[in-house]
Write a protein that holds these residues in place. Structure first.
Motif, PDB file in Angstrom:
ATOM      1  N   ASN A  11       0.768  -1.013  -0.182  1.00 29.84           N
ATOM      2  CA  ASN A  11      -0.098   0.189  -0.306  1.00 29.84           C
ATOM      3  C   ASN A  11       0.837   1.288  -0.058  1.00 29.84           C
ATOM      4  OD1 ASN A  11      -1.711  -1.635   0.392  1.00 29.84           O
ATOM      5  ND2 ASN A  11      -2.209  -1.842   2.636  1.00 29.84           N
ATOM      6  N   THR A  12       0.982   2.219  -1.229  1.00 27.78           N
ATOM      7  CA  THR A  12       1.696   3.127  -1.437  1.00 27.78           C
ATOM      8  C   THR A  12       0.481   4.598  -1.695  1.00 27.78           C
ATOM      9  OG1 THR A  12       2.053   2.902  -3.814  1.00 27.78           O
ATOM     10  CG2 THR A  12       3.270   1.402  -1.987  1.00 27.78           C
ATOM     11  N   VAL A  13       1.537   5.600  -1.289  1.00 22.04           N
ATOM     12  CA  VAL A  13       1.021   7.221  -2.357  1.00 22.04           C
ATOM     13  C   VAL A  13       1.669   7.321  -3.195  1.00 22.04           C
ATOM     14  CG1 VAL A  13       1.615   8.796  -1.719  1.00 22.04           C
ATOM     15  CG2 VAL A  13       1.212   7.715   0.158  1.00 22.04           C
ATOM     16  N   GLN A  14       0.859   7.240  -4.098  1.00 20.86           N
ATOM     17  CA  GLN A  14       0.842   7.382  -5.821  1.00 20.86           C
ATOM     18  C   GLN A  14       0.171   8.934  -6.385  1.00 20.86           C
ATOM     19  OE1 GLN A  14       2.255   5.191  -7.609  1.00 20.86           O
ATOM     20  NE2 GLN A  14       2.818   3.832  -5.972  1.00 20.86           N
ATOM     21  N   ASP A  15       0.954   8.799  -7.465  1.00 23.14           N
ATOM     22  CA  ASP A  15      -0.686   9.900  -8.561  1.00 23.14           C
ATOM     23  C   ASP A  15      -0.557   9.529  -9.032  1.00 23.14           C
ATOM     24  OD1 ASP A  15       2.164  11.105  -8.667  1.00 23.14           O
ATOM     25  OD2 ASP A  15       2.585  12.709  -7.605  1.00 23.14           O
ATOM     26  N   MET A  16      -0.495  10.637 -10.856  1.00 16.62           N
ATOM     27  CA  MET A  16      -0.793  10.081 -12.281  1.00 16.62           C
ATOM     28  C   MET A  16       0.516  10.011 -12.190  1.00 16.62           C
ATOM     29  SD  MET A  16      -3.763   9.352 -13.007  1.00 16.62           S
ATOM     30  CE  MET A  16      -4.857  10.735 -13.730  1.00 16.62           C
ATOM     31  N   GLY A  17       1.786   9.858 -11.144  1.00 17.34           N
ATOM     32  CA  GLY A  17       3.438   9.406 -12.268  1.00 17.34           C
ATOM     33  C   GLY A  17       4.133  10.777 -12.408  1.00 17.34           C
ATOM     34  N   ARG A  18       4.843  10.531 -12.868  1.00 20.11           N
ATOM     35  CA  ARG A  18       6.187  11.287 -13.339  1.00 20.11           C
ATOM     36  C   ARG A  18       6.949  11.082 -14.367  1.00 20.11           C
ATOM     37  NH1 ARG A  18       8.235   8.761  -8.508  1.00 20.11           N
ATOM     38  NH2 ARG A  18       8.289  10.399  -7.414  1.00 20.11           N
ATOM     39  N   PRO A  19       6.560  11.623 -15.875  1.00 24.31           N
ATOM     40  CA  PRO A  19       6.646  11.319 -17.244  1.00 24.31           C
ATOM     41  C   PRO A  19       7.711  12.656 -17.241  1.00 24.31           C
ATOM     42  CG  PRO A  19       4.008  12.674 -17.205  1.00 24.31           C
ATOM     43  CD  PRO A  19       5.109  12.295 -15.695  1.00 24.31           C
ATOM     44  N   ASN A  23      13.935   8.615 -20.547  1.00 23.42           N
ATOM     45  CA  ASN A  23      15.471   8.278 -21.657  1.00 23.42           C
ATOM     46  C   ASN A  23      16.581   8.330 -20.301  1.00 23.42           C
ATOM     47  OD1 ASN A  23      14.718  11.123 -19.885  1.00 23.42           O
ATOM     48  ND2 ASN A  23      16.548  11.557 -21.065  1.00 23.42           N
ATOM     49  N   ILE A  24      16.154   8.825 -18.287  1.00 28.31           N
ATOM     50  CA  ILE A  24      17.173   8.250 -17.634  1.00 28.31           C
ATOM     51  C   ILE A  24      17.132   6.972 -17.355  1.00 28.31           C
ATOM     52  CG2 ILE A  24      18.138  10.810 -17.662  1.00 28.31           C
ATOM     53  CD1 ILE A  24      16.416  11.343 -15.301  1.00 28.31           C
ATOM     54  N   GLY A  25      16.407   6.330 -17.533  1.00 27.43           N
ATOM     55  CA  GLY A  25      15.785   4.667 -16.814  1.00 27.43           C
ATOM     56  C   GLY A  25      15.166   5.339 -15.440  1.00 27.43           C
ATOM     57  N   VAL A  26      14.079   6.571 -15.409  1.00 24.68           N
ATOM     58  CA  VAL A  26      13.353   6.091 -14.182  1.00 24.68           C
ATOM     59  C   VAL A  26      11.566   5.776 -14.399  1.00 24.68           C
ATOM     60  CG1 VAL A  26      12.406   7.947 -12.766  1.00 24.68           C
ATOM     61  CG2 VAL A  26      14.653   8.196 -13.790  1.00 24.68           C
ATOM     62  N   THR A  27      11.159   5.134 -14.169  1.00 28.00           N
ATOM     63  CA  THR A  27      10.367   4.194 -14.088  1.00 28.00           C
ATOM     64  C   THR A  27       8.715   5.633 -13.841  1.00 28.00           C
ATOM     65  OG1 THR A  27      10.063   3.590 -12.310  1.00 28.00           O
ATOM     66  CG2 THR A  27      10.691   2.436 -13.877  1.00 28.00           C
ATOM     67  N   ALA A  28       7.780   5.707 -14.711  1.00 28.59           N
ATOM     68  CA  ALA A  28       6.643   6.538 -14.265  1.00 28.59           C
ATOM     69  C   ALA A  28       5.906   6.403 -12.975  1.00 28.59           C
ATOM     70  CB  ALA A  28       6.016   6.799 -15.428  1.00 28.59           C
ATOM     71  N   CYS A  29       5.519   4.831 -13.248  1.00 26.95           N
ATOM     72  CA  CYS A  29       4.993   5.353 -11.668  1.00 26.95           C
ATOM     73  C   CYS A  29       4.012   5.222 -11.895  1.00 26.95           C
ATOM     74  CB  CYS A  29       5.637   5.414 -10.138  1.00 26.95           C
ATOM     75  SG  CYS A  29       7.188   5.005  -9.852  1.00 26.95           S
ATOM     76  N   MET A 125      11.521  14.563  -8.739  1.00 35.87           N
ATOM     77  CA  MET A 125      10.846  14.680 -10.135  1.00 35.87           C
ATOM     78  C   MET A 125       9.517  15.435 -10.316  1.00 35.87           C
ATOM     79  SD  MET A 125      13.463  11.889 -11.464  1.00 35.87           S
ATOM     80  CE  MET A 125      14.803  11.659 -11.001  1.00 35.87           C
ATOM     81  N   GLY A 126       8.962  16.056  -9.400  1.00 36.69           N
ATOM     82  CA  GLY A 126       7.901  17.002 -10.571  1.00 36.69           C
ATOM     83  C   GLY A 126       6.165  15.535  -9.595  1.00 36.69           C
ATOM     84  N   SER A 127       6.704  14.310  -8.927  1.00 39.24           N
ATOM     85  CA  SER A 127       4.968  13.789  -8.745  1.00 39.24           C
ATOM     86  C   SER A 127       5.746  12.741  -7.409  1.00 39.24           C
ATOM     87  CB  SER A 127       5.789  12.217  -9.446  1.00 39.24           C
ATOM     88  OG  SER A 127       4.964  11.649  -9.155  1.00 39.24           O
ATOM     89  N   ARG A 128       4.708  12.632  -6.347  1.00 38.17           N
ATOM     90  CA  ARG A 128       4.509  12.438  -5.156  1.00 38.17           C
ATOM     91  C   ARG A 128       4.782  10.601  -5.240  1.00 38.17           C
ATOM     92  NH1 ARG A 128       2.704  17.133  -4.712  1.00 38.17           N
ATOM     93  NH2 ARG A 128       3.067  18.913  -2.777  1.00 38.17           N
ATOM     94  N   SER A 129       4.282  10.188  -6.483  1.00 39.11           N
ATOM     95  CA  SER A 129       3.847   8.619  -6.927  1.00 39.11           C
ATOM     96  C   SER A 129       5.403   7.719  -5.824  1.00 39.11           C
ATOM     97  CB  SER A 129       4.361   8.689  -8.263  1.00 39.11           C
ATOM     98  OG  SER A 129       2.715   8.765  -8.415  1.00 39.11           O
ATOM     99  N   THR A 130       5.160   6.898  -5.366  1.00 36.99           N
ATOM    100  CA  THR A 130       5.920   6.153  -4.786  1.00 36.99           C
ATOM    101  C   THR A 130       6.855   5.306  -5.825  1.00 36.99           C
ATOM    102  OG1 THR A 130       4.689   6.005  -2.544  1.00 36.99           O
ATOM    103  CG2 THR A 130       6.537   4.545  -2.866  1.00 36.99           C
ATOM    104  N   SER A 131       8.159   4.959  -5.348  1.00 34.35           N
ATOM    105  CA  SER A 131       8.665   3.936  -6.671  1.00 34.35           C
ATOM    106  C   SER A 131       9.376   3.373  -5.680  1.00 34.35           C
ATOM    107  CB  SER A 131       9.752   4.896  -7.449  1.00 34.35           C
ATOM    108  OG  SER A 131      10.608   4.007  -7.491  1.00 34.35           O
ATOM    109  N   LEU A 132       8.865   2.048  -5.676  1.00 39.01           N
ATOM    110  CA  LEU A 132       9.512   1.001  -4.689  1.00 39.01           C
ATOM    111  C   LEU A 132      10.467   0.307  -5.355  1.00 39.01           C
ATOM    112  CD1 LEU A 132       6.002  -0.879  -3.629  1.00 39.01           C
ATOM    113  CD2 LEU A 132       7.316   0.950  -2.142  1.00 39.01           C
ATOM    114  N   ARG A 133      10.984   0.690  -5.908  1.00 36.69           N
ATOM    115  CA  ARG A 133      12.139   0.006  -7.348  1.00 36.69           C
ATOM    116  C   ARG A 133      12.984   0.763  -7.083  1.00 36.69           C
ATOM    117  NH1 ARG A 133      10.755  -1.296 -12.689  1.00 36.69           N
ATOM    118  NH2 ARG A 133      13.088  -2.164 -13.249  1.00 36.69           N
ATOM    119  N   GLY A 138       6.409   9.369  -2.597  1.00 35.30           N
ATOM    120  CA  GLY A 138       5.757   9.342  -1.539  1.00 35.30           C
ATOM    121  C   GLY A 138       6.282   8.787  -0.034  1.00 35.30           C
ATOM    122  N   LEU A 139       6.350   8.249   0.744  1.00 32.98           N
ATOM    123  CA  LEU A 139       6.866   7.991   2.378  1.00 32.98           C
ATOM    124  C   LEU A 139       8.188   7.542   2.330  1.00 32.98           C
ATOM    125  CD1 LEU A 139       3.658   7.542   4.919  1.00 32.98           C
ATOM    126  CD2 LEU A 139       5.461   9.834   3.848  1.00 32.98           C
ATOM    127  N   GLY A 140       9.034   8.447   1.678  1.00 36.37           N
ATOM    128  CA  GLY A 140      10.782   8.221   1.601  1.00 36.37           C
ATOM    129  C   GLY A 140      10.850   6.611   0.916  1.00 36.37           C
TER     130      GLY A 140
END
Length: 330
Positions: A11-19, A23-29, A125-133, A138-140
């Protein structure tokens, strides 16, 4: 302000992602069901794309430490506020000390708790989405834990009337647009992708057979179990960019659907790509459920997107009318 009382893994904090960073390998989540997130924020009058709580393991309970409005969308998780049942896709208001409970849904996979003002965590990077990878956002960069206190952003004037109000779930309002197959199979529309024809006769089997979502699935990708499909000859491919909805076929022959935490690049051949309007339905598909892919045309995809946009606009207009009525009464 809320406090997490009970939660489970993932269970995580998510928004619409970070597009903009693939190009630098960061997923949008971002939310696995972006439609549910969007509707929850509309019901509360939140800024578009405000962060929410994505719940995919149940039961889940949170305590309101301050008065505030909330909305629960997505999977029908039989939500209750202080033991009083709430309708699906519903917005209401809670008093300090009240507890919101979400229970395992009978169908679908994920519920979304939107809070008035949005979940207030530092954007990365403009988003509050959690990147677990990546362990950020999100929260840390982690899943929610019991005892977490979560703040909300600046709260807009009350947009929720006493007693609450809600929206007709899209699966009901758009049942003719999003049909269910035989035996409850999920019907997903897709377009043939770049390497579709390399699969020869197996390409037809991709469309004709049912696929089951494997237990080896997560927010990065859904692995599908079924009769394996293979290209007619071994193909050496360079890695290329991929996005959510792309369906790749690894050497074992069982497709992988890229999801919200999709890899940024990959070298497996692509047999199809899910139309964008059906991605929210894939995000609600549960492990073990069965689906079939149906070939679509670009014109059909545009028609489905138009119907979905009309549905969202209708809810937005209703929420605005409710907000105006409340403002006039203040």
């Amino acid at each position: 302000m809320i406090e997490i009382v009970e939660t489970g893994p993932l269970n995580t904090v998510q928004d619409m992602g970070r597009p903009g960073y693939r190009n630098i390998g960061v997923t949008a989540c971002g939310a696995m069901d972006p439609l549910a997130l969007e509707i929850g924020n509309i019901l509360l009058g939140n800024p578009e794309g405000a962060a929410v709580i994505e719940v995919q393991t149940f039961p889940f309970r949170l305590l309101f430490t301050k008065r505030g409005a909330f909305a629960v969308t997505g999977a029908d998780c039989r939500a209750k506020l202080d033991g009083v049942a709430l309708a699906p896709w519903w917005a209401g208001e809670a008093e300090p000390g009240q507890v919101l409970e979400l229970f395992p849904p009978l169908r679908d996979a994920r519920a979304y708790v939107s809070l008035s003002g949005g979940v207030d965590v530092a954007p990365v990077m403009g988003s509050r989405s959690t990147s677990l990878r990546g362990s950020f956002g999100g929260l840390g960069g982690r899943v929610l834990a019991v005892g977490d206190s979560i703040a909300t952003g600046a709260v807009q004037p009350a947009a929720v009337p006493k007693g609450g109000f809600g929206a007709v779930p899209p699966a009901v309002a758009l049942k003719d647009v999003f049909p269910v197959g035989e035996n409850g199979e999920l019907v997903i529309r897709a377009l043939p992708a770049g390497e579709h024809d390399l699969f020869g006769a197996d390409a037809e089997r991709f469309w004709s057979q049912p696929w089951k979502i494997s237990a080896r699935s997560d927010r990065t990708g859904y692995r599908l179990s079924g009769d394996p499909i293979h290209p007619v000859e071994v193909v050496e491919m360079r890695s290329h960019g991929v996005v959510p909805g792309v369906i790749q076929v690894p050497p074992a022959g069982e497709p992988i659907v890229q999801m919200s935490d999709a890899n940024t690049a990959g070298g497996y051949p692509k047999i199809a790509g899910i139309i964008e309007a059906d991605l929210w339905r894939m995000g609600q598909a549960r492990i073990g459920s069965t689906l079939r892919f149906v070939p679509a045309t670009h014109a059909e995809a545009k028609g489905i997107e138009k119907a979905l946009a009309t549905y969202v606009d209708d809810i937005r207009q209703t929420a605005r009318l409710v907000g105006k009525a409340l403002a006039a009464m203040a």
